[in-house]
Design a protein around this motif. Structure first.
Motif, PDB file in Angstrom:
ATOM      1  N   ALA A  42       0.820  -1.207   0.000  1.00 31.53           N
ATOM      2  CA  ALA A  42       0.000   0.000   0.000  1.00 31.53           C
ATOM      3  C   ALA A  42       0.857   1.262   0.000  1.00 31.53           C
ATOM      4  CB  ALA A  42      -0.937  -0.001   1.205  1.00 31.53           C
ATOM      5  N   LYS A  43       2.044   1.212   0.593  1.00 31.67           N
ATOM      6  CA  LYS A  43       2.917   2.390   0.622  1.00 31.67           C
ATOM      7  C   LYS A  43       3.317   2.811  -0.790  1.00 31.67           C
ATOM      8  CE  LYS A  43       4.966   1.422   5.101  1.00 31.67           C
ATOM      9  NZ  LYS A  43       6.188   1.006   5.793  1.00 31.67           N
ATOM     10  N   MET A  44       3.593   1.832  -1.638  1.00 30.18           N
ATOM     11  CA  MET A  44       3.983   2.141  -3.013  1.00 30.18           C
ATOM     12  C   MET A  44       2.810   2.718  -3.806  1.00 30.18           C
ATOM     13  SD  MET A  44       7.092   1.600  -3.461  1.00 30.18           S
ATOM     14  CE  MET A  44       8.451   0.804  -2.657  1.00 30.18           C
ATOM     15  N   ARG A  45       1.609   2.178  -3.583  1.00 33.89           N
ATOM     16  CA  ARG A  45       0.436   2.716  -4.281  1.00 33.89           C
ATOM     17  C   ARG A  45       0.085   4.104  -3.764  1.00 33.89           C
ATOM     18  NH1 ARG A  45      -1.558  -2.384  -3.054  1.00 33.89           N
ATOM     19  NH2 ARG A  45      -3.054  -1.436  -1.652  1.00 33.89           N
ATOM     20  N   ASP A  46       0.185   4.293  -2.444  1.00 36.38           N
ATOM     21  CA  ASP A  46      -0.146   5.587  -1.853  1.00 36.38           C
ATOM     22  C   ASP A  46       0.858   6.669  -2.239  1.00 36.38           C
ATOM     23  OD1 ASP A  46      -2.349   4.463  -0.684  1.00 36.38           O
ATOM     24  OD2 ASP A  46      -1.419   4.212   1.293  1.00 36.38           O
ATOM     25  N   ALA A  47       2.093   6.271  -2.529  1.00 31.14           N
ATOM     26  CA  ALA A  47       3.111   7.249  -2.915  1.00 31.14           C
ATOM     27  C   ALA A  47       2.748   7.935  -4.231  1.00 31.14           C
ATOM     28  CB  ALA A  47       4.468   6.572  -3.042  1.00 31.14           C
ATOM     29  N   CYS A  48       1.903   7.310  -5.032  1.00 36.16           N
ATOM     30  CA  CYS A  48       1.513   7.882  -6.330  1.00 36.16           C
ATOM     31  C   CYS A  48       0.508   9.019  -6.192  1.00 36.16           C
ATOM     32  CB  CYS A  48       0.930   6.787  -7.225  1.00 36.16           C
ATOM     33  SG  CYS A  48       2.126   5.545  -7.713  1.00 36.16           S
ATOM     34  N   ARG A  49      -0.111   9.142  -5.026  1.00 38.79           N
ATOM     35  CA  ARG A  49      -1.116  10.196  -4.840  1.00 38.79           C
ATOM     36  C   ARG A  49      -0.479  11.574  -4.921  1.00 38.79           C
ATOM     37  NH1 ARG A  49      -3.810   7.179  -0.366  1.00 38.79           N
ATOM     38  NH2 ARG A  49      -5.453   6.053  -1.428  1.00 38.79           N
ATOM     39  N   ASP A  50      -1.221  12.507  -5.485  1.00 39.33           N
ATOM     40  CA  ASP A  50      -0.819  13.912  -5.566  1.00 39.33           C
ATOM     41  C   ASP A  50       0.502  14.107  -6.307  1.00 39.33           C
ATOM     42  OD1 ASP A  50      -3.114  14.595  -4.112  1.00 39.33           O
ATOM     43  OD2 ASP A  50      -2.068  14.305  -2.207  1.00 39.33           O
ATOM     44  N   GLN A  51       0.774  13.267  -7.280  1.00 42.04           N
ATOM     45  CA  GLN A  51       1.977  13.394  -8.095  1.00 42.04           C
ATOM     46  C   GLN A  51       1.584  13.873  -9.495  1.00 42.04           C
ATOM     47  OE1 GLN A  51       5.159  12.940  -7.129  1.00 42.04           O
ATOM     48  NE2 GLN A  51       4.411  12.554  -5.056  1.00 42.04           N
ATOM     49  N   TYR A 122       9.364   5.002 -15.088  1.00 42.07           N
ATOM     50  CA  TYR A 122       9.741   4.358 -13.828  1.00 42.07           C
ATOM     51  C   TYR A 122      11.102   4.859 -13.348  1.00 42.07           C
ATOM     52  CZ  TYR A 122      10.543   0.798 -10.306  1.00 42.07           C
ATOM     53  OH  TYR A 122      10.793   0.157  -9.117  1.00 42.07           O
ATOM     54  N   ARG A 123      12.037   5.068 -14.277  1.00 42.50           N
ATOM     55  CA  ARG A 123      13.355   5.589 -13.895  1.00 42.50           C
ATOM     56  C   ARG A 123      13.207   6.962 -13.255  1.00 42.50           C
ATOM     57  NH1 ARG A 123      15.141   4.147 -18.669  1.00 42.50           N
ATOM     58  NH2 ARG A 123      15.289   6.282 -19.403  1.00 42.50           N
ATOM     59  N   GLU A 124      12.429   7.834 -13.882  1.00 40.75           N
ATOM     60  CA  GLU A 124      12.214   9.178 -13.333  1.00 40.75           C
ATOM     61  C   GLU A 124      11.486   9.112 -11.985  1.00 40.75           C
ATOM     62  OE1 GLU A 124      10.176  11.504 -16.236  1.00 40.75           O
ATOM     63  OE2 GLU A 124      11.671  11.077 -17.790  1.00 40.75           O
ATOM     64  N   TRP A 125      10.473   8.250 -11.888  1.00 40.01           N
ATOM     65  CA  TRP A 125       9.687   8.137 -10.661  1.00 40.01           C
ATOM     66  C   TRP A 125      10.517   7.558  -9.524  1.00 40.01           C
ATOM     67  CZ3 TRP A 125       6.489   9.661  -7.387  1.00 40.01           C
ATOM     68  CH2 TRP A 125       5.857   8.840  -6.463  1.00 40.01           C
ATOM     69  N   SER A 126      11.371   6.560  -9.797  1.00 43.24           N
ATOM     70  CA  SER A 126      12.170   5.953  -8.720  1.00 43.24           C
ATOM     71  C   SER A 126      13.160   6.964  -8.150  1.00 43.24           C
ATOM     72  CB  SER A 126      12.879   4.693  -9.200  1.00 43.24           C
ATOM     73  OG  SER A 126      13.826   4.982 -10.192  1.00 43.24           O
ATOM     74  N   LEU A 127      13.638   7.905  -8.987  1.00 38.49           N
ATOM     75  CA  LEU A 127      14.508   8.966  -8.460  1.00 38.49           C
ATOM     76  C   LEU A 127      13.762   9.846  -7.469  1.00 38.49           C
ATOM     77  CD1 LEU A 127      16.533  10.121 -11.578  1.00 38.49           C
ATOM     78  CD2 LEU A 127      17.454   9.277  -9.425  1.00 38.49           C
ATOM     79  N   VAL A 128      12.517  10.167  -7.772  1.00 40.23           N
ATOM     80  CA  VAL A 128      11.715  11.007  -6.882  1.00 40.23           C
ATOM     81  C   VAL A 128      11.303  10.224  -5.638  1.00 40.23           C
ATOM     82  CG1 VAL A 128       9.526  12.258  -6.672  1.00 40.23           C
ATOM     83  CG2 VAL A 128      10.880  12.434  -8.762  1.00 40.23           C
ATOM     84  N   ARG A 129      10.840   8.982  -5.828  1.00 33.34           N
ATOM     85  CA  ARG A 129      10.312   8.173  -4.733  1.00 33.34           C
ATOM     86  C   ARG A 129      11.404   7.743  -3.762  1.00 33.34           C
ATOM     87  NH1 ARG A 129       8.527   2.834  -6.899  1.00 33.34           N
ATOM     88  NH2 ARG A 129      10.694   2.408  -6.453  1.00 33.34           N
ATOM     89  N   ASP A 130      12.521   7.201  -4.285  1.00 25.28           N
ATOM     90  CA  ASP A 130      13.566   6.636  -3.425  1.00 25.28           C
ATOM     91  C   ASP A 130      14.835   7.472  -3.374  1.00 25.28           C
ATOM     92  OD1 ASP A 130      11.864   4.447  -3.145  1.00 25.28           O
ATOM     93  OD2 ASP A 130      12.793   3.393  -4.824  1.00 25.28           O
ATOM     94  N   GLY A 131      15.004   8.359  -4.330  1.00 20.53           N
ATOM     95  CA  GLY A 131      16.243   9.120  -4.399  1.00 20.53           C
ATOM     96  C   GLY A 131      17.335   8.391  -5.169  1.00 20.53           C
ATOM     97  N   SER A 132      17.026   7.215  -5.736  1.00 21.66           N
ATOM     98  CA  SER A 132      17.996   6.469  -6.532  1.00 21.66           C
ATOM     99  C   SER A 132      17.262   5.692  -7.612  1.00 21.66           C
ATOM    100  CB  SER A 132      18.799   5.510  -5.652  1.00 21.66           C
ATOM    101  OG  SER A 132      17.936   4.538  -5.103  1.00 21.66           O
ATOM    102  N   VAL A 133      17.980   5.345  -8.667  1.00 19.97           N
ATOM    103  CA  VAL A 133      17.387   4.590  -9.771  1.00 19.97           C
ATOM    104  C   VAL A 133      17.353   3.113  -9.397  1.00 19.97           C
ATOM    105  CG1 VAL A 133      17.646   3.941 -12.193  1.00 19.97           C
ATOM    106  CG2 VAL A 133      18.178   6.254 -11.467  1.00 19.97           C
ATOM    107  N   ASP A 134      16.226   2.455  -9.652  1.00 13.88           N
ATOM    108  CA  ASP A 134      16.090   1.020  -9.393  1.00 13.88           C
ATOM    109  C   ASP A 134      16.837   0.267 -10.493  1.00 13.88           C
ATOM    110  OD1 ASP A 134      15.362  -1.556  -8.817  1.00 13.88           O
ATOM    111  OD2 ASP A 134      13.211  -1.166  -8.744  1.00 13.88           O
ATOM    112  N   GLU A 135      17.907  -0.415 -10.137  1.00 16.88           N
ATOM    113  CA  GLU A 135      18.748  -1.110 -11.115  1.00 16.88           C
ATOM    114  C   GLU A 135      18.115  -2.392 -11.636  1.00 16.88           C
ATOM    115  OE1 GLU A 135      21.422   0.230 -12.397  1.00 16.88           O
ATOM    116  OE2 GLU A 135      21.291   1.941 -11.050  1.00 16.88           O
TER     117      GLU A 135
END
Length: 142
Positions: A42-51, A122-135
């Motif tokens: 749910a944390k990953m789905r909720d992170a998409c809100r208000d983006q 996803y690359r752009e979003w992972s930078l915003v969400r986690d601060g790093s690119v998901d390899e």
């Protein structure tokens, strides 16, 4: 030929002749609790809100600010857990507007183009969400 209606059995739980308390357990309906599924987060789905929309499909996305129709767009690749009627893991979601999400899931564009667009978002979003690119999501040749 005269037809008769269905005959109801007197002790069937669906019969109007049976008192309600007989087929309820202690006056309540027994409910099963849902199993925790490993791919739900749910944390990953909720992170998409208000983006904003990270797919930004050219000629499709209205690029509104603020976005009012943002939904999590799951990956459609089997490498991310997608298969049959099962969605990909919630880790592999990108905030997308209604129009881009519909293009991704129901559009008539070629699959490699959809995969490439989703991976870019996803690359752009992972930078915003986690601060790093998901390899684990690598670039594919279109």
């Amino acid at each position: 030929m005269k037809r008769t209606g269905f005959k109801r059995k007197p002790h069937s739980p669906f019969s109007s002749l049976t008192p309600r308390k007989q087929w309820l357990r202690n006056g309540e309906i027994k409910r099963r609790t849902r199993k925790k599924r490993a791919w739900h987060d749910a944390k990953m789905r909720d992170a998409c809100r208000d983006q904003i929309c990270y797919l930004r499909v050219p000629l499709i996305c209205p690029r509104r600010d603020p976005e009012e129709t943002i939904v999590p767009a799951h990956s459609n690749e089997s490498a991310h857990g997608k298969g049959g009627a099962r969605k990909a893991d919630d880790k592999y979601t990108v905030p997308a507007c209604f129009w881009c999400h519909a293009w991704l899931d129901q559009g008539d564009a070629p699959r490699p183009l959809k995969f490439l667009t989703w991976r870019r978002g996803y690359r752009e979003w992972s930078l915003v969400r986690d601060g790093s690119v998901d390899e684990s999501v690598e670039e594919i040749d279109g």
